[in-house]
Design an enzyme around this catalytic site. Structure first.
Site, PDB file in Angstrom:
ATOM      1  N   HIS A 384       0.818  -1.214   0.000  1.00  0.00           N
ATOM      2  CA  HIS A 384       0.000   0.000   0.000  1.00  0.00           C
ATOM      3  C   HIS A 384       0.855   1.270   0.000  1.00  0.00           C
ATOM      4  CE1 HIS A 384      -3.944   1.628  -0.032  1.00  0.00           C
ATOM      5  NE2 HIS A 384      -4.514   0.629   0.615  1.00  0.00           N
ATOM      6  N   ASP A 388      -2.363   3.130  -4.164  1.00  0.00           N
ATOM      7  CA  ASP A 388      -3.605   2.974  -3.424  1.00  0.00           C
ATOM      8  C   ASP A 388      -4.486   1.924  -4.094  1.00  0.00           C
ATOM      9  OD1 ASP A 388      -4.683   4.204  -5.674  1.00  0.00           O
ATOM     10  OD2 ASP A 388      -4.780   6.181  -4.720  1.00  0.00           O
TER      11      ASP A 388
END
Length: 413
Positions: A384, A388
């Site tokens: 992450h 995103d």
């Protein structure tokens, strides 16, 4: 008396563990003869010596972890030479000492072709006149199934152990197909199997350092299965696997979502222009990930051939460490284990891994009607920090669309 040191194994590897000595003290060795098998963070490899002479000393024991540059064995004068010393390989042929690089001129392709020729059943004795020289193929068979060759009744000439002798021993104890990781004797009712410390370090670091997220989607793979059948019918001599097709779509998807073809370096995401595609492969020695270099520059058939060749070499144990590192993205076909999905561990320091589960018949809505279709699940685990969910979801949806409409995707290949 010169020493043969553990060579630079490449890919940043700084040490290796001795798995098995392939020679003994007093044995006469030749240039390019494999003398020791070592295990690194990447693979098990046989290391050949760039000298000819007589083994004077083994400087490490099985199980020892030795750093690059430390002495593995000492070599004395070969028979027939007045001066102490060794016979070295020519300067233009020496220095590349790992199997797969060779110190002599034949390439790996040539080496593999020779290996497929049945080895002679009769082998000469070694330099000290004791243990017969066993064919490398027979030695590997015995080693992979943990058969002590000293306890095998040899039926070949001059006491040579033949392949059939090893197979007979395996049949007697019914060990064919048993995992090759050695068990350590323990108290009754328990068993201890040593961990691969390199794999443990890699997996632990991935879980510890990467804030991982996972997205998945079910796909109608009917058209993909049909496309593969058509491709293979057209050119059966160059078959294309379903994994190769998914990998090709993934490579195309990475050109649209380069954040996933990357690594993390301190406080920055390092994007890669080239796609060096890792392909997870299960072997008797554990999970390995051979890498197809510049996968973005290959056609679908070329990519399929590269994947097939590398995974075959990985499973046979013939792959070099340099082919097991440097990947920028990984694909994993865990469907071969009969499972639908998996939240795979990211292959550190990469930032994503794509997996495909088993393809099976399921009811599926097609044009408002219920039909029986070939359905599979695609899963993407991603770092992450690198992107995103929008990027990850966009990439996965693109690959899914290619799987469901492969003919349409060909327009961009």
């Amino acid at each position: 008396m010169p020493d043969f040191a553990l060579p630079d194994l490449g890919e940043g590897l700084t040490e290796a563990t001795i798995v098995e000595w392939l020679v003994s003290v007093g044995e006469t060795i030749t240039v390019d003869q494999p003398v020791v098998e070592v295990e690194t963070a990447k693979a098990r490899v046989e290391v050949p010596v760039p000298f000819a002479g007589v083994v004077a000393a083994l400087n490490a024991e099985v199980g020892d972890t030795v750093p690059v540059g430390s002495a593995l064995l000492s070599v004395g004068a070969a028979a027939g030479f007045d001066e102490p010393g060794v016979v070295a390989a020519p300067a233009d042929e020496s220095g590349r000492v790992l199997v797969g690089y060779g110190t002599s001129t034949p390439t790996r392709r040539h080496r593999r072709a020779r290996a497929t020729t049945p080895a002679p059943e009769v082998a000469p004795t070694n330099g000290n006149g004791n243990r017969p020289v066993i064919s490398p193929l027979v030695r590997r068979l015995a080693r992979e199934h943990h058969v002590d060759v000293a306890g095998i009744a040899a039926t070949g000439a001059h006491g040579t152990i033949r392949r059939s002798d090893v197979e007979a021993a395996l049949s007697d104890r019914a060990t064919l197909g048993r995992p090759t990781r050695p068990e350590v004797a323990q108290s009754p009712g328990t068993r201890r199997i040593p961990l691969n410390k390199y794999a443990v370090e890699l997996y632990t670091r991935s879980r510890r350092e990467i804030p991982e997220a996972t997205v998945w989607v079910d796909v109608d793979a009917t058209a993909l299965v049909e496309a593969r059948a058509a491709l293979n019918a057209a050119r059966p001599d160059e078959p294309v696997s379903l994994l190769a097709l998914v990998a090709r779509f993934a490579v195309l998807g990475l050109s649209r979502h380069p954040e996933l073809n990357a690594s993390i370096d301190d406080d920055a995401v390092v994007l890669r222009d080239e796609v060096h595609l890792g392909v997870a492969a299960q072997t008797d020695r554990g999970l390995v990930v051979p890498v197809v270099r510049d996968a973005h520059a290959l056609t679908t058939r070329q990519l399929a051939g590269a994947i097939g060749g590398l995974t075959a070499d990985a499973r046979s144990g013939a792959i070099a460490p340099a082919l097991l590192g440097g990947g920028s993205f990984t694909v994993n076909n865990y469907g071969v284990f009969g499972v639908d999905g998996s939240a795979a561990i990211i292959n550190y320091p990469q930032v994503a891994i794509l997996g495909i589960g088993r393809i099976m018949d399921r009811p599926w809505a097609v044009d408002g009607q219920l039909a029986l279709r070939k359905v599979a699940q695609l899963t993407l685990a991603f770092d992450h920090r690198a992107c995103d969910g929008g990027v990850a979801g966009g990439f996965l949806r693109f690959v899914a669309d290619c799987v469901e409409s492969p003919i349409t995707a060909l327009g961009d290949l």
